[in-house]
Design an enzyme around this catalytic site. Structure first.
Site, PDB file in Angstrom:
ATOM      1  N   GLU A  96      18.146 127.190  87.403  1.00  0.00           N
ATOM      2  CA  GLU A  96      18.819 127.564  88.644  1.00  0.00           C
ATOM      3  C   GLU A  96      20.319 127.338  88.599  1.00  0.00           C
ATOM      4  OE1 GLU A  96      15.688 126.894  92.144  1.00  0.00           O
ATOM      5  OE2 GLU A  96      16.249 125.076  91.122  1.00  0.00           O
ATOM      6  N   CYS A 109      27.522 125.494  90.748  1.00  0.00           N
ATOM      7  CA  CYS A 109      26.838 124.364  90.117  1.00  0.00           C
ATOM      8  C   CYS A 109      25.868 124.950  89.101  1.00  0.00           C
ATOM      9  CB  CYS A 109      26.101 123.588  91.213  1.00  0.00           C
ATOM     10  SG  CYS A 109      25.114 122.229  90.585  1.00  0.00           S
ATOM     11  N   CYS A 116      14.775 118.414  81.999  1.00  0.00           N
ATOM     12  CA  CYS A 116      15.639 117.327  81.536  1.00  0.00           C
ATOM     13  C   CYS A 116      14.768 116.218  80.967  1.00  0.00           C
ATOM     14  CB  CYS A 116      16.474 116.790  82.699  1.00  0.00           C
ATOM     15  SG  CYS A 116      17.753 115.616  82.187  1.00  0.00           S
ATOM     16  N   CYS A 120      15.543 110.274  85.222  1.00  0.00           N
ATOM     17  CA  CYS A 120      16.132 109.471  86.290  1.00  0.00           C
ATOM     18  C   CYS A 120      15.128 109.418  87.454  1.00  0.00           C
ATOM     19  CB  CYS A 120      17.466 110.043  86.743  1.00  0.00           C
ATOM     20  SG  CYS A 120      18.696 110.019  85.417  1.00  0.00           S
ATOM     21  N   CYS A 123      15.362 111.921  90.645  1.00  0.00           N
ATOM     22  CA  CYS A 123      15.756 113.313  90.404  1.00  0.00           C
ATOM     23  C   CYS A 123      14.515 114.186  90.249  1.00  0.00           C
ATOM     24  CB  CYS A 123      16.618 113.394  89.151  1.00  0.00           C
ATOM     25  SG  CYS A 123      17.099 115.086  88.752  1.00  0.00           S
ATOM     26  N   CYS A 346      21.666 118.610  95.705  1.00  0.00           N
ATOM     27  CA  CYS A 346      21.620 117.861  94.443  1.00  0.00           C
ATOM     28  C   CYS A 346      20.210 117.391  94.123  1.00  0.00           C
ATOM     29  CB  CYS A 346      22.467 116.598  94.540  1.00  0.00           C
ATOM     30  SG  CYS A 346      24.158 116.905  94.821  1.00  0.00           S
TER      31      CYS A 346
HETATM   32  N1  SAH Z   1      22.372 115.148  84.079  1.00  0.00           N
HETATM   33  C1  SAH Z   1      23.660 115.157  84.687  1.00  0.00           C
HETATM   34  C2  SAH Z   1      23.938 116.343  85.571  1.00  0.00           C
HETATM   35  C3  SAH Z   1      22.851 116.836  86.493  1.00  0.00           C
HETATM   36  S1  SAH Z   1      22.477 115.910  87.935  1.00  0.00           S
HETATM   37  C4  SAH Z   1      23.900 113.855  85.418  1.00  0.00           C
HETATM   38  O1  SAH Z   1      22.994 113.029  85.478  1.00  0.00           O
HETATM   39  O2  SAH Z   1      25.001 113.618  85.892  1.00  0.00           O
HETATM   40  C5  SAH Z   1      23.844 116.063  89.010  1.00  0.00           C
HETATM   41  C6  SAH Z   1      23.957 114.888  89.999  1.00  0.00           C
HETATM   42  O3  SAH Z   1      22.930 114.941  91.015  1.00  0.00           O
HETATM   43  C7  SAH Z   1      23.821 113.545  89.320  1.00  0.00           C
HETATM   44  O4  SAH Z   1      24.776 112.641  89.791  1.00  0.00           O
HETATM   45  C8  SAH Z   1      22.435 113.139  89.746  1.00  0.00           C
HETATM   46  O5  SAH Z   1      22.251 111.764  89.615  1.00  0.00           O
HETATM   47  C9  SAH Z   1      22.378 113.647  91.159  1.00  0.00           C
HETATM   48  N2  SAH Z   1      21.027 113.712  91.727  1.00  0.00           N
HETATM   49  C10 SAH Z   1      19.865 113.883  91.059  1.00  0.00           C
HETATM   50  N3  SAH Z   1      18.835 113.880  91.916  1.00  0.00           N
HETATM   51  C11 SAH Z   1      19.329 113.697  93.149  1.00  0.00           C
HETATM   52  C12 SAH Z   1      18.750 113.635  94.457  1.00  0.00           C
HETATM   53  N4  SAH Z   1      17.443 113.763  94.645  1.00  0.00           N
HETATM   54  N5  SAH Z   1      19.580 113.449  95.504  1.00  0.00           N
HETATM   55  C13 SAH Z   1      20.916 113.370  95.323  1.00  0.00           C
HETATM   56  N6  SAH Z   1      21.515 113.425  94.116  1.00  0.00           N
HETATM   57  C14 SAH Z   1      20.740 113.589  93.045  1.00  0.00           C
END
Ligand code: SAH
Length: 372
Positions: A96, A109, A116, A120, A123, A346
């Site tokens: 996406e 974005c 991935c 995390c 996420c 995000c």
């Molecule tokens: N892998 C990279 C880029 C993709 S995530 C990274 O970790 O930075 C982009 C951002 O969205 C990151 O800061 C991530 O931690 C955040 N993110 C992921 N899941 C989220 C959620 N459920 N709510 C808010 N931010 C989130």
């Protein structure tokens, strides 16, 4: 993206590679610059319409090259102007990109991987696991497609609304796909490519320390780092890569990047999770890590998704956290949530394709259905 043995996709070729390709077709290298302008500035996929190129050269290009972006399989528009496009990777896989218009800019974005591997805890992309790296063509192809779609749908506004900023904050970990991401950065910044200033391209990483040092050798785009916790115990829980590359090493890599690339500051992303990382004491601890360094903090309200054990912090907690940072001399902002009604926020970019049922969108029919 697979090309046939004889056809080269020009999208995704950095200028030196395109110059070599053009030379192989028997043309002067400067033709590559003309070609890039057609491809990137005018989002033109047809060599026939590149009218200032010699006819014979256009015919050669037609025989040996193509301009092929990923295919759009779904599109959603939010009430706030945010748009989300679902793009086909291959087979049943999709990824996406999200377009976020603001009065003074338009941010795209983009994704760097399908799925991935970093897992995390908060996420939603993590839940689908890792599928594959996107190619350079698929990475820059997102910006190309967005500009082309916007020009098509917003006719007169096209110039204003074209993408002005690109953030690698969609699906995937860009530094885990270094080989394809770095040429994509080159094309985003190239005067004859998308011609974006390095401050308008932001690479966001969960903290792959060795690759941050390596990035400093190859690029100078803005760096964002997903910190999310002020101590190693908590960060290792939330962002498992921290077990390998703890906060101390990560911050050292960040300051090195800034010194080496003459950057202004690193943005630290911090998603606020109720009762987990949002206390005043944790804000204080975060300030101790960052005060006096070229750092700013971007506080992100957590975007919940089905099955998550986390909850969004209250607006009061978010503001108290921000004020604590500001009070201790650390620049901090709260990210506005956009595109909530289309799950474009995000960490919502799951992009899973669940079956091959035919879905209809307006007049278009797609052979894939997407999990809502
Ligand atoms: N892998 C990279 C880029 C993709 S995530 C990274 O970790 O930075 C982009 C951002 O969205 C990151 O800061 C991530 O931690 C955040 N993110 C992921 N899941 C989220 C959620 N459920 N709510 C808010 N931010 C989130």
């Amino acid at each position: 993206m697979s090309e046939s043995a004889t056809t080269t996709n020009l999208l995704g070729l950095p200028r030196p590679d395109l110059e070599r390709f053009v030379a192989r077709l028997g043309s002067k290298p400067f033709r590559a610059r003309q070609l890039m302008q057609w491809v990137y500035k005018r989002a033109e996929p047809s060599f026939e319409r590149m009218t200032d190129l010699a006819k014979a050269f256009r015919a050669e290009l037609g025989a040996h090259a193509c301009v092929r972006a990923p295919e759009i399989i779904d599109e959603q528009c939010s009430a706030d102007g945010t748009r989300k496009w679902l793009l086909r990777a291959d087979g049943s896989q999709a990824f996406e990109m999200v377009y976020i218009p603001e009065p003074d800019r338009a941010t795209l974005c983009i994704s760097s991987q399908v799925g991935c591997a970093l897992d995390c805890a908060f996420c939603s992309t993590a839940q689908q696991g890792f599928n594959r790296n996107l190619t350079t063509a698929e990475i820059v192809g997102q910006v190309w497609l967005a500009n082309r779609e916007l020009a098509g749908t917003l006719a007169d506004l096209a110039r204003e609304r074209a993408v002005t900023n690109v953030v690698f904050m969609g699906m995937g970990e860009p530094l885990a796909n270094f080989r394809n991401v770095v040429p994509a950065l080159d094309i985003l910044l190239d005067d004859f490519g998308f011609d974006l200033s390095r401050r308008r391209v932001t690479l966001s990483t969960s903290g792959l320390v060795p690759q941050i040092y390596k990035l400093a050798e190859y690029s100078n785009v803005a760096l964002a780092v997903s910190l999310h916790a002020p101590d190693d115990a908590l960060r290792s829980e939330l962002v498992p890569i921290n077990r390998k590359h703890p906060i101390g090493e990560l911050l050292a890599a960040c300051w090195h990047y800034i010194d080496e690339r003459n950057g202004r500051s690193v943005t630290f992303e911090y998603v606020l999770l109720q009762g987990v990382n949002d206390s005043r004491a944790q804000a204080h601890a975060l300030a101790r890590l960052l005060a006096g360094h070229p750092a700013k903090v971007n506080l992100i309200p957590f975007n919940p998704f089905p099955g998550t054990r986390f909850r969004r912090s209250s607006p009061e907690a978010v503001h108290a956290f921000r004020d604590e940072l500001l009070h201790r001399g650390v620049l901090a902002t709260v990210r506005r949530t956009r595109g909530d009604d289309i799950d474009a926020a995000c960490g919502q970019l799951a992009g899973r394709v669940i079956d091959r049922t035919v879905v209809r969108l307006g007049s278009r029919t797609f052979g894939l259905a997407v999990q809502a």
